[in-house]
Design an enzyme around this catalytic site. Structure first.
Site: not given
Ligand code: HSE
Length: 309
Positions: A128, A180
Protein backbone atom coordinates in the site's frame (compact mmCIF):
# COMPACT_ATOMS: atom_id res chain seq x y z
CA UNK A 1 2.10 -28.27 -1.27
CA UNK A 2 4.04 -25.47 -2.92
CA UNK A 3 1.49 -23.69 -5.07
CA UNK A 4 -1.79 -22.05 -4.14
CA UNK A 5 -4.47 -19.81 -5.58
CA UNK A 6 -5.80 -16.87 -3.58
CA UNK A 7 -8.98 -14.93 -4.22
CA UNK A 8 -8.62 -11.35 -3.01
CA UNK A 9 -11.73 -9.19 -2.54
CA UNK A 10 -12.20 -5.56 -3.44
CA UNK A 11 -12.77 -3.22 -0.51
CA UNK A 12 -14.40 0.10 0.33
CA UNK A 13 -12.16 2.18 2.58
CA UNK A 14 -13.09 5.09 4.84
CA UNK A 15 -16.81 4.20 4.95
CA UNK A 16 -17.55 7.90 4.57
CA UNK A 17 -16.66 9.37 7.98
CA UNK A 18 -13.86 6.95 8.95
CA UNK A 19 -10.98 8.32 6.88
CA UNK A 20 -8.08 5.84 7.08
CA UNK A 21 -9.70 3.90 9.96
CA UNK A 22 -12.73 2.00 8.59
CA UNK A 23 -13.22 -0.33 5.65
CA UNK A 24 -15.29 -3.24 4.43
CA UNK A 25 -14.72 -6.14 2.03
CA UNK A 26 -16.89 -6.77 -1.04
CA UNK A 27 -18.01 -10.06 -2.54
CA UNK A 28 -17.47 -8.57 -6.00
CA UNK A 29 -15.12 -7.82 -7.73
CA UNK A 30 -12.08 -9.85 -6.67
CA UNK A 31 -8.62 -10.64 -8.03
CA UNK A 32 -7.09 -14.08 -8.48
CA UNK A 33 -3.42 -14.77 -7.78
CA UNK A 34 -1.56 -18.05 -8.32
CA UNK A 35 1.48 -18.15 -6.09
CA UNK A 36 4.34 -20.66 -6.06
CA UNK A 37 7.08 -20.98 -3.45
CA UNK A 38 10.56 -21.04 -5.03
CA UNK A 39 13.76 -22.38 -3.54
CA UNK A 40 15.87 -19.42 -4.66
CA UNK A 41 15.67 -15.79 -3.53
CA UNK A 42 13.84 -14.14 -6.39
CA UNK A 43 10.38 -12.84 -7.27
CA UNK A 44 8.89 -13.57 -10.69
CA UNK A 45 5.69 -11.74 -11.69
CA UNK A 46 3.34 -12.55 -14.58
CA UNK A 47 0.24 -10.54 -15.44
CA UNK A 48 -2.81 -12.36 -16.78
CA UNK A 49 -4.84 -9.22 -17.50
CA UNK A 50 -4.78 -6.13 -19.70
CA UNK A 51 -3.54 -3.60 -17.13
CA UNK A 52 0.15 -3.88 -17.93
CA UNK A 53 1.28 -3.38 -14.33
CA UNK A 54 5.04 -3.43 -13.68
CA UNK A 55 6.64 -6.86 -13.38
CA UNK A 56 9.76 -5.48 -11.68
CA UNK A 57 9.20 -6.69 -8.08
CA UNK A 58 10.45 -3.39 -6.62
CA UNK A 59 7.77 -1.52 -8.58
CA UNK A 60 4.93 -4.00 -8.17
CA UNK A 61 2.62 -3.90 -5.14
CA UNK A 62 2.63 -7.70 -4.71
CA UNK A 63 6.36 -7.77 -5.52
CA UNK A 64 7.37 -5.48 -2.64
CA UNK A 65 5.23 -7.55 -0.26
CA UNK A 66 6.99 -10.77 -1.30
CA UNK A 67 10.37 -9.02 -0.97
CA UNK A 68 9.50 -7.88 2.56
CA UNK A 69 8.54 -11.44 3.54
CA UNK A 70 11.80 -12.77 2.05
CA UNK A 71 13.81 -10.19 3.94
CA UNK A 72 12.15 -11.23 7.19
CA UNK A 73 12.49 -14.99 6.62
CA UNK A 74 15.94 -15.00 4.98
CA UNK A 75 17.45 -18.05 3.25
CA UNK A 76 16.71 -19.48 -0.15
CA UNK A 77 13.07 -18.73 -0.68
CA UNK A 78 11.30 -16.77 -3.38
CA UNK A 79 7.90 -16.49 -5.03
CA UNK A 80 6.47 -16.76 -8.54
CA UNK A 81 3.06 -15.15 -8.99
CA UNK A 82 0.54 -14.88 -11.79
CA UNK A 83 -1.88 -12.02 -11.17
CA UNK A 84 -5.32 -11.82 -12.75
CA UNK A 85 -6.80 -8.49 -11.81
CA UNK A 86 -10.53 -7.90 -12.00
CA UNK A 87 -10.38 -4.87 -9.69
CA UNK A 88 -9.29 -2.10 -12.00
CA UNK A 89 -6.22 -0.22 -10.75
CA UNK A 90 -7.11 3.31 -9.66
CA UNK A 91 -10.80 2.46 -9.19
CA UNK A 92 -11.00 3.31 -5.47
CA UNK A 93 -12.17 -0.19 -4.57
CA UNK A 94 -8.91 -1.48 -3.20
CA UNK A 95 -7.07 -2.78 -6.26
CA UNK A 96 -3.60 -2.29 -4.76
CA UNK A 97 -4.75 -3.63 -1.40
CA UNK A 98 -6.05 -6.81 -3.05
CA UNK A 99 -2.64 -7.46 -4.65
CA UNK A 100 -0.78 -6.62 -1.44
CA UNK A 101 -3.09 -8.62 0.83
CA UNK A 102 -3.15 -11.58 -1.57
CA UNK A 103 0.65 -11.66 -1.69
CA UNK A 104 0.99 -11.47 2.10
CA UNK A 105 -1.65 -14.15 2.80
CA UNK A 106 -0.28 -16.45 0.08
CA UNK A 107 3.32 -16.08 1.28
CA UNK A 108 2.28 -16.79 4.86
CA UNK A 109 0.27 -19.83 3.81
CA UNK A 110 3.13 -21.24 1.72
CA UNK A 111 5.47 -20.75 4.69
CA UNK A 112 3.26 -22.75 7.04
CA UNK A 113 1.23 -19.84 8.49
CA UNK A 114 4.09 -18.80 10.72
CA UNK A 115 3.00 -15.15 10.95
CA UNK A 116 0.11 -13.68 12.96
CA UNK A 117 -2.67 -11.82 11.16
CA UNK A 118 -1.20 -8.50 12.41
CA UNK A 119 2.16 -9.45 10.87
CA UNK A 120 0.43 -10.37 7.60
CA UNK A 121 -1.25 -6.95 7.60
CA UNK A 122 2.16 -5.32 8.25
CA UNK A 123 3.69 -7.12 5.24
CA UNK A 124 0.77 -6.09 3.06
CA UNK A 125 1.04 -2.45 4.11
CA UNK A 126 4.41 -2.30 2.31
CA UNK A 127 2.46 -2.74 -0.92
CA UNK A 128 0.00 0.00 0.00
CA UNK A 129 2.92 2.32 0.73
CA UNK A 130 4.29 1.72 -2.77
CA UNK A 131 0.87 2.44 -4.31
CA UNK A 132 -0.19 5.52 -2.37
CA UNK A 133 2.91 6.74 -0.54
CA UNK A 134 1.36 6.00 2.86
CA UNK A 135 0.99 2.87 4.98
CA UNK A 136 -2.73 2.78 5.61
CA UNK A 137 -4.64 -0.41 6.45
CA UNK A 138 -8.28 0.48 5.88
CA UNK A 139 -8.34 -1.53 2.63
CA UNK A 140 -5.74 -4.13 3.65
CA UNK A 141 -7.38 -5.20 6.93
CA UNK A 142 -10.89 -5.92 5.61
CA UNK A 143 -9.36 -7.51 2.50
CA UNK A 144 -7.45 -9.98 4.68
CA UNK A 145 -9.98 -10.45 7.48
CA UNK A 146 -13.28 -9.94 5.66
CA UNK A 147 -16.25 -7.97 7.01
CA UNK A 148 -15.79 -4.52 8.49
CA UNK A 149 -12.50 -3.48 10.10
CA UNK A 150 -11.67 -0.61 12.41
CA UNK A 151 -8.01 0.44 12.36
CA UNK A 152 -7.84 1.93 15.84
CA UNK A 153 -4.12 2.53 15.46
CA UNK A 154 -1.34 1.91 12.94
CA UNK A 155 1.56 2.45 15.41
CA UNK A 156 1.20 0.08 17.17
CA UNK A 157 -1.13 -1.86 14.90
CA UNK A 158 -4.52 -2.34 16.55
CA UNK A 159 -7.24 -3.75 14.27
CA UNK A 160 -10.74 -4.50 15.48
CA UNK A 161 -13.22 -6.58 13.46
CA UNK A 162 -16.74 -5.20 13.70
CA UNK A 163 -19.83 -7.39 13.20
CA UNK A 164 -21.28 -6.54 9.82
CA UNK A 165 -24.99 -6.39 9.10
CA UNK A 166 -26.20 -8.15 5.92
CA UNK A 167 -26.20 -4.99 3.83
CA UNK A 168 -26.16 -4.61 0.07
CA UNK A 169 -23.48 -2.45 -1.51
CA UNK A 170 -23.88 -0.64 -4.82
CA UNK A 171 -20.70 0.70 -6.40
CA UNK A 172 -20.27 2.82 -9.50
CA UNK A 173 -16.84 3.28 -10.98
CA UNK A 174 -16.87 6.27 -13.32
CA UNK A 175 -14.06 5.86 -15.83
CA UNK A 176 -12.04 8.88 -14.76
CA UNK A 177 -8.66 8.91 -13.08
CA UNK A 178 -8.21 10.01 -9.47
CA UNK A 179 -4.81 9.08 -8.07
CA UNK A 180 -4.80 8.25 -4.36
CA UNK A 181 -1.62 10.27 -3.89
CA UNK A 182 -3.29 13.36 -5.46
CA UNK A 183 -6.51 12.80 -3.49
CA UNK A 184 -4.42 12.77 -0.30
CA UNK A 185 -2.34 15.79 -1.21
CA UNK A 186 -5.34 18.09 -1.61
CA UNK A 187 -6.58 17.42 1.93
CA UNK A 188 -6.33 20.18 4.54
CA UNK A 189 -3.92 19.44 7.34
CA UNK A 190 -6.03 21.21 9.95
CA UNK A 191 -9.59 20.61 11.07
CA UNK A 192 -11.98 22.90 12.93
CA UNK A 193 -12.96 21.60 16.35
CA UNK A 194 -16.68 21.82 15.47
CA UNK A 195 -16.08 19.62 12.41
CA UNK A 196 -14.00 17.15 14.43
CA UNK A 197 -16.80 16.85 16.99
CA UNK A 198 -19.35 16.17 14.27
CA UNK A 199 -17.03 13.64 12.60
CA UNK A 200 -16.24 11.60 15.70
CA UNK A 201 -19.94 11.61 16.60
CA UNK A 202 -20.59 10.07 13.20
CA UNK A 203 -17.79 7.50 13.52
CA UNK A 204 -19.03 6.41 16.92
CA UNK A 205 -22.60 6.32 15.58
CA UNK A 206 -21.60 4.25 12.56
CA UNK A 207 -19.70 1.66 14.61
CA UNK A 208 -22.51 1.45 17.16
CA UNK A 209 -25.04 1.14 14.32
CA UNK A 210 -23.10 -1.79 12.83
CA UNK A 211 -22.76 -3.47 16.21
CA UNK A 212 -26.42 -3.07 17.16
CA UNK A 213 -27.65 -3.71 13.62
CA UNK A 214 -29.40 -0.33 13.89
CA UNK A 215 -29.58 0.60 10.21
CA UNK A 216 -31.25 3.97 10.80
CA UNK A 217 -28.28 4.92 12.97
CA UNK A 218 -25.91 3.63 10.25
CA UNK A 219 -27.71 5.85 7.72
CA UNK A 220 -27.63 8.94 9.94
CA UNK A 221 -23.93 8.43 10.63
CA UNK A 222 -22.85 8.13 6.98
CA UNK A 223 -21.80 11.77 6.85
CA UNK A 224 -18.31 13.17 6.31
CA UNK A 225 -17.76 16.87 7.00
CA UNK A 226 -13.96 16.79 6.63
CA UNK A 227 -12.71 14.77 3.64
CA UNK A 228 -15.70 14.50 1.28
CA UNK A 229 -16.23 18.26 0.79
CA UNK A 230 -12.64 18.50 -0.50
CA UNK A 231 -12.37 15.29 -2.51
CA UNK A 232 -15.82 15.34 -4.07
CA UNK A 233 -14.75 18.14 -6.41
CA UNK A 234 -12.63 15.51 -8.21
CA UNK A 235 -15.73 13.42 -9.01
CA UNK A 236 -18.17 14.93 -11.54
CA UNK A 237 -21.82 14.39 -10.57
CA UNK A 238 -20.98 13.36 -7.01
CA UNK A 239 -23.49 15.57 -5.16
CA UNK A 240 -26.30 14.71 -7.55
CA UNK A 241 -25.64 10.98 -7.48
CA UNK A 242 -25.49 10.95 -3.68
CA UNK A 243 -28.72 12.91 -3.29
CA UNK A 244 -30.62 10.80 -5.83
CA UNK A 245 -29.36 7.49 -4.36
CA UNK A 246 -30.65 8.50 -0.95
CA UNK A 247 -33.99 9.49 -2.50
CA UNK A 248 -34.02 5.99 -4.07
CA UNK A 249 -33.78 4.47 -0.59
CA UNK A 250 -30.06 4.01 0.07
CA UNK A 251 -29.07 4.28 3.73
CA UNK A 252 -26.22 6.51 2.59
CA UNK A 253 -22.73 6.31 1.18
CA UNK A 254 -20.05 8.42 -0.39
CA UNK A 255 -16.64 8.21 -2.02
CA UNK A 256 -15.16 4.71 -2.03
CA UNK A 257 -11.60 5.05 -0.75
CA UNK A 258 -10.03 8.01 -2.51
CA UNK A 259 -12.41 7.70 -5.47
CA UNK A 260 -13.45 7.94 -8.20
CA UNK A 261 -15.84 5.08 -7.28
CA UNK A 262 -18.92 5.99 -5.27
CA UNK A 263 -20.65 3.44 -3.04
CA UNK A 264 -24.03 3.24 -1.34
CA UNK A 265 -25.31 0.89 1.37
CA UNK A 266 -28.87 -0.46 1.17
CA UNK A 267 -31.03 -2.67 3.37
CA UNK A 268 -32.11 -5.04 0.58
CA UNK A 269 -31.30 -6.05 -2.96
CA UNK A 270 -34.25 -4.34 -4.75
CA UNK A 271 -33.21 -1.02 -3.19
CA UNK A 272 -29.57 -1.64 -4.12
CA UNK A 273 -30.68 -2.29 -7.73
CA UNK A 274 -32.77 0.93 -7.80
CA UNK A 275 -29.71 2.77 -6.52
CA UNK A 276 -27.67 1.23 -9.34
CA UNK A 277 -30.22 2.49 -11.91
CA UNK A 278 -30.05 6.00 -10.45
CA UNK A 279 -26.25 5.97 -10.58
CA UNK A 280 -26.30 4.76 -14.20
CA UNK A 281 -28.80 7.46 -15.22
CA UNK A 282 -26.66 10.25 -13.78
CA UNK A 283 -23.40 9.13 -15.40
CA UNK A 284 -25.08 8.28 -18.72
CA UNK A 285 -26.47 11.82 -18.82
CA UNK A 286 -23.13 13.37 -17.84
CA UNK A 287 -21.46 11.27 -20.55
CA UNK A 288 -18.88 9.41 -18.47
CA UNK A 289 -18.44 5.64 -18.99
CA UNK A 290 -18.79 3.50 -15.90
CA UNK A 291 -18.92 0.02 -14.36
CA UNK A 292 -21.36 -0.85 -11.60
CA UNK A 293 -21.53 -3.63 -9.02
CA UNK A 294 -24.39 -4.67 -6.77
CA UNK A 295 -22.91 -6.92 -4.14
CA UNK A 296 -22.81 -7.80 -0.45
CA UNK A 297 -20.26 -7.60 2.34
CA UNK A 298 -17.61 -10.31 2.04
CA UNK A 299 -17.19 -11.94 5.44
CA UNK A 300 -14.25 -14.24 4.59
CA UNK A 301 -11.48 -11.96 3.29
CA UNK A 302 -8.68 -13.42 1.15
CA UNK A 303 -9.52 -17.06 0.43
CA UNK A 304 -6.84 -19.68 -0.14
CA UNK A 305 -7.52 -22.47 -2.61
CA UNK A 306 -4.89 -25.19 -2.68
CA UNK A 307 -3.75 -26.11 -6.15
CA UNK A 308 -2.97 -29.69 -7.12
CA UNK A 309 0.45 -29.69 -8.80
N1 HSE B 1 -7.96 5.77 3.28
C1 HSE B 1 -7.33 5.90 2.01
C2 HSE B 1 -7.64 7.27 1.42
C3 HSE B 1 -7.85 4.84 1.09
O1 HSE B 1 -8.80 7.65 1.45
O2 HSE B 1 -6.73 7.94 0.96
C4 HSE B 1 -7.29 4.96 -0.29
O3 HSE B 1 -7.18 3.71 -0.86
Amino acid sequence: MKEIIVKCPGTVANLVCGFDILGLALNEPSDIMEVKLLDEPKVIIHNRDAYNLPTDPERNVAGVVFLSVMEKVGGNIGFEVTIEKHIKPGSGIGSSAASAAGAAVAANHLLGNRFSSDEVVQFAMNGEKLASGVKHADNIAPCILGGISLIRSIHPLDIVSIPSPDLFVTVIHPQIEVRTSDARQILKQQVLLKDAIRQWGNIAGLVTGFMKNDLDLVGRSLEDVIIEPVRSILIPGFDEVKRKCKEAGALGGGISGSGPSVFMLSRDEPTARNVESVMKEVYTRIGIDFYTYVTTINKKGVEVVEKQV
